[in-house]
Design a protein around this motif. Sequence first.
Motif, PDB file in Angstrom:
ATOM      1  N   SER A 185      -9.617   9.148  -9.001  1.00 15.02           N
ATOM      2  CA  SER A 185     -10.110   9.682 -10.274  1.00 15.02           C
ATOM      3  C   SER A 185      -9.181   9.380 -11.430  1.00 15.02           C
ATOM      4  CB  SER A 185     -10.309  11.197 -10.167  1.00 15.02           C
ATOM      5  OG  SER A 185      -9.087  11.837  -9.804  1.00 15.02           O
ATOM      6  N   ASN A 186      -7.922   8.958 -11.115  1.00 15.11           N
ATOM      7  CA  ASN A 186      -6.943   8.672 -12.183  1.00 15.11           C
ATOM      8  C   ASN A 186      -7.247   7.322 -12.844  1.00 15.11           C
ATOM      9  OD1 ASN A 186      -5.717  11.045 -11.581  1.00 15.11           O
ATOM     10  ND2 ASN A 186      -3.950  10.162 -10.542  1.00 15.11           N
ATOM     11  N   PRO A 201       0.821  -1.201   0.000  1.00 13.64           N
ATOM     12  CA  PRO A 201       0.000   0.000   0.000  1.00 13.64           C
ATOM     13  C   PRO A 201       0.859   1.256   0.000  1.00 13.64           C
ATOM     14  CG  PRO A 201       0.070  -0.926   2.195  1.00 13.64           C
ATOM     15  CD  PRO A 201       0.755  -1.919   1.288  1.00 13.64           C
ATOM     16  N   LEU A 202       0.245   2.368  -0.355  1.00 13.83           N
ATOM     17  CA  LEU A 202       0.978   3.623  -0.414  1.00 13.83           C
ATOM     18  C   LEU A 202       1.508   3.969   0.969  1.00 13.83           C
ATOM     19  CD1 LEU A 202      -1.652   5.523  -2.575  1.00 13.83           C
ATOM     20  CD2 LEU A 202       0.515   4.570  -3.376  1.00 13.83           C
ATOM     21  N   PRO A 220       0.693  13.515  -1.662  1.00  7.59           N
ATOM     22  CA  PRO A 220       1.810  13.371  -2.600  1.00  7.59           C
ATOM     23  C   PRO A 220       1.615  12.222  -3.576  1.00  7.59           C
ATOM     24  CG  PRO A 220       2.411  12.491  -0.459  1.00  7.59           C
ATOM     25  CD  PRO A 220       1.057  13.118  -0.294  1.00  7.59           C
ATOM     26  N   PHE A 221       0.655  11.336  -3.303  1.00 10.28           N
ATOM     27  CA  PHE A 221       0.420  10.170  -4.156  1.00 10.28           C
ATOM     28  C   PHE A 221      -0.566  10.517  -5.268  1.00 10.28           C
ATOM     29  CE2 PHE A 221       1.053   8.531   0.269  1.00 10.28           C
ATOM     30  CZ  PHE A 221       2.351   8.068   0.080  1.00 10.28           C
ATOM     31  N   THR A 222      -0.258  11.552  -6.029  1.00 14.44           N
ATOM     32  CA  THR A 222      -1.199  12.049  -7.041  1.00 14.44           C
ATOM     33  C   THR A 222      -1.476  11.017  -8.133  1.00 14.44           C
ATOM     34  OG1 THR A 222       0.695  13.092  -8.138  1.00 14.44           O
ATOM     35  CG2 THR A 222      -0.622  14.470  -6.657  1.00 14.44           C
ATOM     36  N   THR A 234      -7.029   8.435  -2.183  1.00 15.01           N
ATOM     37  CA  THR A 234      -6.195   7.545  -2.988  1.00 15.01           C
ATOM     38  C   THR A 234      -6.866   6.177  -3.085  1.00 15.01           C
ATOM     39  OG1 THR A 234      -4.920   6.849  -1.052  1.00 15.01           O
ATOM     40  CG2 THR A 234      -4.086   8.735  -2.316  1.00 15.01           C
ATOM     41  N   THR A 235      -6.321   5.322  -3.919  1.00 15.20           N
ATOM     42  CA  THR A 235      -6.943   4.034  -4.193  1.00 15.20           C
ATOM     43  C   THR A 235      -7.060   3.156  -2.955  1.00 15.20           C
ATOM     44  OG1 THR A 235      -4.765   3.248  -4.901  1.00 15.20           O
ATOM     45  CG2 THR A 235      -6.298   3.969  -6.625  1.00 15.20           C
ATOM     46  N   ASP A 236      -6.112   3.281  -2.003  1.00 11.40           N
ATOM     47  CA  ASP A 236      -6.202   2.441  -0.799  1.00 11.40           C
ATOM     48  C   ASP A 236      -6.642   3.226   0.436  1.00 11.40           C
ATOM     49  OD1 ASP A 236      -3.978   3.861  -0.014  1.00 11.40           O
ATOM     50  OD2 ASP A 236      -2.608   2.170  -0.056  1.00 11.40           O
ATOM     51  N   GLN A 237      -7.057   4.477   0.249  1.00 15.19           N
ATOM     52  CA  GLN A 237      -7.614   5.309   1.319  1.00 15.19           C
ATOM     53  C   GLN A 237      -6.686   5.427   2.532  1.00 15.19           C
ATOM     54  OE1 GLN A 237     -11.603   3.402   1.739  1.00 15.19           O
ATOM     55  NE2 GLN A 237     -12.397   5.363   1.039  1.00 15.19           N
TER      56      GLN A 237
END
Length: 317
Positions: free
Chosen positions: A316-317, A108-109, A309-311, A223-226
């Motif tokens: 939405s990406n 995960p991020l 920072p995890f753009t 982000t994808t993993d919240q």
Amino acid sequence: MLCGLPFHPAKRAMRDFKYTDQPLSYMLAMQVGNLLRQVQIPHILWGGKMFDLLLLNDNVGTLDFVIPDHLMDNAIRVLRDAHLQDEIETLQNKNCRWLKNKQENVRPLEPWPHHWFHLDPEPPCKDTYCQGHCGRPVRLYLRCHADLVLHRKSDCLWSFPDFTLDDPDYHDPNYMLANDPRLPESEPGDLGRIPDPNCRLQILTPARYIESIITLRARDWLTTDQGEHWYKILLRIFNTHKNRPIPGRCALLGPLLLREPFRKWWSLFLKDVPPFDHDLVVAHLRDIEAGFVELREVLMREGALPETPFTWALKSN
């Protein structure tokens, strides 16, 4: 006295510190902290060692310091001068996670340090097998790798007051020393408060540490993993708080010392729900998520959340 300046032998001795494969430990943390203090660089001990101080027993394998943004370059130069190695690929650091991966590939991020230095967890070893940082015997070229990592204040503690070199007041709500008697008593294996009475390493107070992790998850919520990395830290604190209650630590980690809106949500998060009652557990998890969305909205209205920072990992990406 030379050129009208007094001679300070103690300060000169600290500047003589060199890294010679010392293992990741409280001792190394204090040595690095003394070095940074000697060159007037305020800093905060963070990350895995914060877990150890609270008896959360993380074993991540990093020694984390947060540095003011404008002093980061100077901190890097000072640590290089102390013979710490950075970004040099050798046999002993081939297992460095930062060299093996790219930030965009980490799942995960999780926070990518602004800079890192390789730590050799054990002295040089010529055997085929040796004891790794994780405590298991592993092949030399695969053994666990430790790092000293530097984070910019703006990346993780942007909402906190500036660090100073002065020891925090006993009643400071934000910072405390790592040997503070309010922390859990020392245990073997670098756990609990640092027993050295001369330790001047500063940390966040546990209440502010929890608030900082909650804020970081709120920042990364889209982000994808919240912000799973931050949630796992909160879950680790919850599990330790519940399963290994220590009176002093319970007070430090409980909701009473947190500020609003953190206190309301942390009280909800720590709520004791019978694990065998499926309906109650599901309802509690929904309340936790709804409460977190509400907390995040409050922080956004207050202008307390910068962009993640995890753009590249935004939903939405």
